[in-house]
Design an enzyme around this catalytic site. Sequence first.
Site, PDB file in Angstrom:
ATOM      1  N   TYR A  79      -3.439   7.606 -14.399  1.00  0.00           N
ATOM      2  CA  TYR A  79      -4.655   7.720 -15.210  1.00  0.00           C
ATOM      3  C   TYR A  79      -4.603   8.847 -16.235  1.00  0.00           C
ATOM      4  CZ  TYR A  79      -6.703   4.324 -12.057  1.00  0.00           C
ATOM      5  OH  TYR A  79      -6.959   3.180 -11.341  1.00  0.00           O
ATOM      6  N   LYS A  84       3.111   4.250  -1.584  1.00  0.00           N
ATOM      7  CA  LYS A  84       4.055   3.135  -1.666  1.00  0.00           C
ATOM      8  C   LYS A  84       5.434   3.756  -1.798  1.00  0.00           C
ATOM      9  CE  LYS A  84       5.101  -1.222  -1.933  1.00  0.00           C
ATOM     10  NZ  LYS A  84       5.162  -1.990  -0.678  1.00  0.00           N
ATOM     11  N   ASP A  95      -0.042  -1.577   0.692  1.00  0.00           N
ATOM     12  CA  ASP A  95      -0.218  -3.026   0.915  1.00  0.00           C
ATOM     13  C   ASP A  95      -0.622  -3.304   2.361  1.00  0.00           C
ATOM     14  OD1 ASP A  95       2.275  -2.009   1.507  1.00  0.00           O
ATOM     15  OD2 ASP A  95       3.422  -3.688   0.702  1.00  0.00           O
TER      16      ASP A  95
END
Length: 412
Positions: A192, A249, A282
């Site tokens: 961001y 991740k 996930d």
Amino acid sequence: MGAIEILIIANGGEIQGGLASVDPVALARRYAIGNWESAIGNAFCLGLCYFSAVDTQKPPKKRIAVIAGDGIGQEVIPQALKVIRASGADVEMSEFDWGADRYLRNGMTAPPDGFAMLGRDFDAILAGAFGDPRVKSNIHAKEILLGMRFKMDLYANVRPVRLLDAGLCPLKGVEPKDVDFVVIRENTEGVYTDAGGVFKQGTADEIAIQEDINTRQGVERIVRYAFEYCEQHTKRDGSPRARVLMCDKSNAMTHAGGLWQHVFKEVSGEHPQIEAQHMYVDALCMQMVRDPRGFDVIVTNNMFGDIISDLAAGLQGGLGMAASGNIHPGRTSMFEPVHGSAPPIAGKNVANPLGAILTAAMMLGHLGMTGEAEKIEAAVLEAVRQRKSTQDIGGTLGTREAGEWVAEKVGK
Ligand code: ATP
């Protein structure tokens, strides 16, 4: 109230003291000094006067900047203000018109000293939402919302996820006691920051690079914040929080993930009484919809935090129910509902104001007004139970009417 000492130095027509430059009559009245006329006289005549007085005043009101913004922000924030007033919270609220309308009028997103002013002059900010289809670039939303988060360094985005009523959760057999966790999202780094660029734009060879920025300092402070949050906050039923789960991740994004992994290991070692857990993002998403019972405090990066907190909002009745705070401990922090400006439903009096109202309660709690915050939360719970709410959570009321119902309940 403790005794205070005031040094008054005459300076022409006004008196300047250790507190501030003040009107002498108001100063003498304020501190309830018996013979205040002579105190002022002395100050004027001698040039210097020193005395002690007992401060009979209440602590100063907390100052809140209110920026409703765009779309449904303009509808839900007025409801939150009504409820704050009804709670009797001793606050002074100042409204700012930063948003799409103003941008389209004069090209101004936030004034040049806007963020410094917010930090200097206010104890907290209550914001609505930013984004308007008339501003295609969304530049105003980016500059105002990300401006507050980045320029005021509000590094911890805290999103409590609480199910108020079983009927609001799309999962079978899940009760309010089963969903009471918090997502702590890093708010100033990651993808961001908008670092990167587009090369050979508009050609068949176009290249877009979006950088994922992770600094040792940034990762460490958000992980520490999560452990401290876990130590300092209880669940709704009063039981202690006990687990911090770091979500990343790191199996695929090895560079940034590696930093998060080793910082998390180090910081968790300093908090042996808290259970440290890890999940890939996930797997966490799947678990959240299979069985959210085990979650307690989740800490993650900017993008994963954005995504999983919207997913988590689904467990508590949708975006209209979710509150958040953008926090830098010790500094002016900003509170906003999780939802955006929702253009498709804006201006129709259908937006759910409860997320904004719970956000107001969160802000008051942050400012130390826990009684007022609890009163508001109890009234929201009652509104949900009695279906005195908007259609998205099974009621029949409009935005205004739902806000008024809660305000009335709070004011009783
Ligand atoms: P942003 O990217 O600005 O966070 P978003 O893409 O997450 O925004 P929202 O503007 O939050 O999208 O809303 C998406 C949809 O969710 C809306 O169109 C609306 O249907 C629903 N929604 C969001 N907020 C509310 C609310 N307060 N009350 C009822 N429905 C809502």
